[in-house]
Motif scaffolding. Sequence first.
Motif, PDB file in Angstrom:
ATOM      1  N   ARG A 124      37.163  24.073  -6.119  1.00  0.00           N
ATOM      2  CA  ARG A 124      35.986  24.367  -6.930  1.00  0.00           C
ATOM      3  C   ARG A 124      35.303  23.085  -7.410  1.00  0.00           C
ATOM      4  NH1 ARG A 124      36.729  28.426 -11.916  1.00  0.00           N
ATOM      5  NH2 ARG A 124      37.523  29.656 -10.143  1.00  0.00           N
ATOM      6  N   TYR A 125      36.074  22.079  -7.842  1.00  0.00           N
ATOM      7  CA  TYR A 125      35.482  20.888  -8.453  1.00  0.00           C
ATOM      8  C   TYR A 125      35.637  19.624  -7.602  1.00  0.00           C
ATOM      9  CZ  TYR A 125      35.647  23.846 -12.617  1.00  0.00           C
ATOM     10  OH  TYR A 125      35.495  24.879 -13.506  1.00  0.00           O
ATOM     11  N   GLY A 126      36.411  19.663  -6.524  1.00  0.00           N
ATOM     12  CA  GLY A 126      36.646  18.464  -5.729  1.00  0.00           C
ATOM     13  C   GLY A 126      35.607  18.251  -4.650  1.00  0.00           C
ATOM     14  N   SER A 127      35.726  17.120  -3.954  1.00  0.00           N
ATOM     15  CA  SER A 127      34.782  16.773  -2.891  1.00  0.00           C
ATOM     16  C   SER A 127      35.134  17.425  -1.567  1.00  0.00           C
ATOM     17  CB  SER A 127      34.740  15.254  -2.716  1.00  0.00           C
ATOM     18  OG  SER A 127      36.014  14.768  -2.312  1.00  0.00           O
ATOM     19  N   GLY A 128      36.361  17.917  -1.421  1.00  0.00           N
ATOM     20  CA  GLY A 128      36.781  18.524  -0.171  1.00  0.00           C
ATOM     21  C   GLY A 128      37.289  17.538   0.856  1.00  0.00           C
ATOM     22  N   GLU A 129      37.287  16.243   0.553  1.00  0.00           N
ATOM     23  CA  GLU A 129      37.769  15.241   1.505  1.00  0.00           C
ATOM     24  C   GLU A 129      39.294  15.220   1.519  1.00  0.00           C
ATOM     25  OE1 GLU A 129      36.089  11.533   0.485  1.00  0.00           O
ATOM     26  OE2 GLU A 129      34.002  12.149   0.860  1.00  0.00           O
ATOM     27  N   PRO A 130      39.882  14.865   2.666  1.00  0.00           N
ATOM     28  CA  PRO A 130      41.347  14.807   2.732  1.00  0.00           C
ATOM     29  C   PRO A 130      41.888  13.636   1.919  1.00  0.00           C
ATOM     30  CG  PRO A 130      40.386  14.003   4.771  1.00  0.00           C
ATOM     31  CD  PRO A 130      39.249  14.553   3.960  1.00  0.00           C
ATOM     32  N   ALA A 131      43.177  13.644   1.734  1.00  0.00           N
ATOM     33  CA  ALA A 131      43.816  12.573   0.963  1.00  0.00           C
ATOM     34  C   ALA A 131      43.690  11.250   1.704  1.00  0.00           C
ATOM     35  CB  ALA A 131      45.288  12.903   0.729  1.00  0.00           C
TER      36      ALA A 131
ATOM     37  N   PRO B 127      52.293  29.301 -12.317  1.00  0.00           N
ATOM     38  CA  PRO B 127      51.020  28.634 -12.625  1.00  0.00           C
ATOM     39  C   PRO B 127      50.288  29.351 -13.752  1.00  0.00           C
ATOM     40  CG  PRO B 127      51.292  28.927 -10.261  1.00  0.00           C
ATOM     41  CD  PRO B 127      52.387  29.713 -10.916  1.00  0.00           C
ATOM     42  N   VAL B 128      49.646  28.554 -14.580  1.00  0.00           N
ATOM     43  CA  VAL B 128      48.924  29.107 -15.726  1.00  0.00           C
ATOM     44  C   VAL B 128      47.436  28.834 -15.554  1.00  0.00           C
ATOM     45  CG1 VAL B 128      50.879  28.852 -17.276  1.00  0.00           C
ATOM     46  CG2 VAL B 128      49.246  26.986 -17.054  1.00  0.00           C
ATOM     47  N   GLU B 129      46.645  29.591 -16.245  1.00  0.00           N
ATOM     48  CA  GLU B 129      45.193  29.425 -16.201  1.00  0.00           C
ATOM     49  C   GLU B 129      44.791  28.328 -17.186  1.00  0.00           C
ATOM     50  OE1 GLU B 129      41.482  30.812 -14.546  1.00  0.00           O
ATOM     51  OE2 GLU B 129      43.568  31.322 -14.106  1.00  0.00           O
ATOM     52  N   PRO B 130      44.077  27.287 -16.738  1.00  0.00           N
ATOM     53  CA  PRO B 130      43.670  26.226 -17.665  1.00  0.00           C
ATOM     54  C   PRO B 130      42.652  26.739 -18.675  1.00  0.00           C
ATOM     55  CG  PRO B 130      42.650  25.892 -15.527  1.00  0.00           C
ATOM     56  CD  PRO B 130      43.619  27.025 -15.361  1.00  0.00           C
ATOM     57  N   THR B 131      42.724  26.212 -19.863  1.00  0.00           N
ATOM     58  CA  THR B 131      41.794  26.606 -20.926  1.00  0.00           C
ATOM     59  C   THR B 131      40.618  25.638 -21.054  1.00  0.00           C
ATOM     60  OG1 THR B 131      43.144  25.409 -22.545  1.00  0.00           O
ATOM     61  CG2 THR B 131      43.630  27.742 -22.214  1.00  0.00           C
ATOM     62  N   ASP B 132      40.827  24.369 -20.709  1.00  0.00           N
ATOM     63  CA  ASP B 132      39.761  23.367 -20.812  1.00  0.00           C
ATOM     64  C   ASP B 132      39.145  23.163 -19.427  1.00  0.00           C
ATOM     65  OD1 ASP B 132      38.054  21.366 -21.516  1.00  0.00           O
ATOM     66  OD2 ASP B 132      39.594  19.908 -22.080  1.00  0.00           O
ATOM     67  N   LEU B 133      38.259  24.067 -19.035  1.00  0.00           N
ATOM     68  CA  LEU B 133      37.648  23.980 -17.706  1.00  0.00           C
ATOM     69  C   LEU B 133      36.713  22.777 -17.597  1.00  0.00           C
ATOM     70  CD1 LEU B 133      36.848  27.743 -16.993  1.00  0.00           C
ATOM     71  CD2 LEU B 133      38.821  26.390 -16.254  1.00  0.00           C
ATOM     72  N   GLU B 134      36.050  22.426 -18.680  1.00  0.00           N
ATOM     73  CA  GLU B 134      35.162  21.260 -18.644  1.00  0.00           C
ATOM     74  C   GLU B 134      35.953  19.976 -18.401  1.00  0.00           C
ATOM     75  OE1 GLU B 134      31.811  19.035 -21.481  1.00  0.00           O
ATOM     76  OE2 GLU B 134      32.881  20.836 -22.176  1.00  0.00           O
ATOM     77  N   GLY B 135      37.122  19.871 -19.052  1.00  0.00           N
ATOM     78  CA  GLY B 135      37.957  18.696 -18.828  1.00  0.00           C
ATOM     79  C   GLY B 135      38.508  18.646 -17.417  1.00  0.00           C
ATOM     80  N   ILE B 136      38.900  19.803 -16.855  1.00  0.00           N
ATOM     81  CA  ILE B 136      39.394  19.845 -15.476  1.00  0.00           C
ATOM     82  C   ILE B 136      38.293  19.426 -14.504  1.00  0.00           C
ATOM     83  CG2 ILE B 136      40.246  21.371 -13.667  1.00  0.00           C
ATOM     84  CD1 ILE B 136      42.358  20.757 -15.705  1.00  0.00           C
ATOM     85  N   GLU B 137      37.064  19.848 -14.774  1.00  0.00           N
ATOM     86  CA  GLU B 137      35.942  19.489 -13.900  1.00  0.00           C
ATOM     87  C   GLU B 137      35.703  17.978 -13.890  1.00  0.00           C
ATOM     88  OE1 GLU B 137      31.189  20.638 -13.325  1.00  0.00           O
ATOM     89  OE2 GLU B 137      32.362  21.439 -15.009  1.00  0.00           O
ATOM     90  N   LYS B 138      35.892  17.308 -15.024  1.00  0.00           N
ATOM     91  CA  LYS B 138      35.729  15.853 -15.078  1.00  0.00           C
ATOM     92  C   LYS B 138      36.948  15.121 -14.522  1.00  0.00           C
ATOM     93  CE  LYS B 138      32.806  16.008 -19.216  1.00  0.00           C
ATOM     94  NZ  LYS B 138      32.698  15.594 -20.646  1.00  0.00           N
ATOM     95  N   LEU B 139      38.110  15.755 -14.623  1.00  0.00           N
ATOM     96  CA  LEU B 139      39.339  15.083 -14.214  1.00  0.00           C
ATOM     97  C   LEU B 139      39.469  14.980 -12.699  1.00  0.00           C
ATOM     98  CD1 LEU B 139      42.080  13.871 -15.102  1.00  0.00           C
ATOM     99  CD2 LEU B 139      43.016  16.194 -15.019  1.00  0.00           C
ATOM    100  N   VAL B 140      39.010  15.986 -11.963  1.00  0.00           N
ATOM    101  CA  VAL B 140      39.209  15.999 -10.508  1.00  0.00           C
ATOM    102  C   VAL B 140      38.530  14.806  -9.832  1.00  0.00           C
ATOM    103  CG1 VAL B 140      38.739  17.289  -8.399  1.00  0.00           C
ATOM    104  CG2 VAL B 140      39.606  18.479 -10.414  1.00  0.00           C
ATOM    105  N   PRO B 141      37.237  14.498 -10.078  1.00  0.00           N
ATOM    106  CA  PRO B 141      36.644  13.307  -9.436  1.00  0.00           C
ATOM    107  C   PRO B 141      37.333  12.001  -9.835  1.00  0.00           C
ATOM    108  CG  PRO B 141      34.935  14.739 -10.329  1.00  0.00           C
ATOM    109  CD  PRO B 141      36.233  15.238 -10.864  1.00  0.00           C
ATOM    110  N   LEU B 142      37.806  11.934 -11.083  1.00  0.00           N
ATOM    111  CA  LEU B 142      38.497  10.723 -11.513  1.00  0.00           C
ATOM    112  C   LEU B 142      39.791  10.526 -10.734  1.00  0.00           C
ATOM    113  CD1 LEU B 142      38.828   8.325 -13.464  1.00  0.00           C
ATOM    114  CD2 LEU B 142      39.938   9.901 -15.058  1.00  0.00           C
TER     115      LEU B 142
END
Length: 421
Positions: free
Chosen positions: A258-265, A167-182
Amino acid sequence: MPRKKKPLVALFADVPSLHHTLRSLHHRPVDAAQLRACAEAHGKLVQAVALADWDDVPSYYPEGFEEAEVERVQVSRERLSGGRRREVVRDLVPYELMAQVIELLFRDDGPEADLILIASADPALARLVSLVRTKFQKEVIVLGVEGAQAEALSEVASEAEVIPMPPVEPTDLEGIEKLVPLLESLEQRKRYLNFKYIRETTVRKLDFPEKSFEAAERLLSEAIACGLLEKRKIEDKYKPGEHFTAYALNRENEWFERYGSGEPAPVHEDPPEEAPKKARKERSGDRDRDRDRDRDRDRDRDRDRDRDRDRDRDRDRDRDGEGDGDDKRGKRRRRRRRKKTGSSSNGNGSNEPMPDKLAAGAGGKKKRGRKRKGGNVHNQDRVGRAYEAPSRFLMDPTDDLPTVSDEDISEEKILRGLENL
């Protein structure tokens, strides 16, 4: 006890093959430092060469290989004309890689390599690996990509390994934060998500400085590389034995926590099973027989339709009196019939004389037109007013017509008149 001497290792990397395989399967770029680390794990690295057409790979690749101290060799792709509006591109990297290995084996100066490591997923190099092992007694290790290892290379190589992908560390944290709710909203709507659907939705829904498929692919590649987005193989229920690739959120990943809602799948109910389709006929003779039967049925239907149409047309012609070929609409026949009977058609199909009451109208009286006063007298106008015709149009009926005799003709008068002309 003397220490065991480390073998000398030579690394040859087929960059285009690794690039396309890693991008399509794992959405990762080729890491030059990782390739060098794999080679150094087997001994002392004496030569490291990376071959590619560097104009056709991502722009950040050359810098990465230079930082890893891997020699870059330019291998231009051959472009051939394959006809009108068509261009055939040949990749010459495997041929140049063979030449580089042969040059290493036959060179006079420099250290001789004990082990050759070939990083490639191209099965065309299997012949080279077999010759190096059998003719030169060299150990050859093939470094491939997980999920796309060429069996032809693995069978002839001394050992087959895969490129590690931690696993690698993401560089675009802002994009990851928007991607998780989507991704969470997409999983609520669909049971399985493919990469193309996620990429198109990302471009359409998320606010990016650069709205393009390339930017969306970079963000999704980071999400896959850091373990946020998992790739799964799902069995196709419509095609038993076959699988398709689907993507799902890894809810145990630190970036989801960190960025998700915590709800199950979400749990999607299985759709109702469809009725099995009619099995296809296996024998070609059955298909031919069905085709012939359909053709005969269509021919009989067309024949019956033409026959009914001709019968209706003949019936209409007999009814309208169109028996004669040249008699248009039966006019000649009706005219002949009127001459024989002395009556005219009354409009209802019969040639009997029309009653006076019907001819007179609804009131039973004969129609009376506007009669001109005075009849056809020539000295009255159309409204009955008397008028006197001009005298130049009137002639006395008692007057005789003028006559001319030979004595009345004067030759002198005629000649005199001609002279005056």
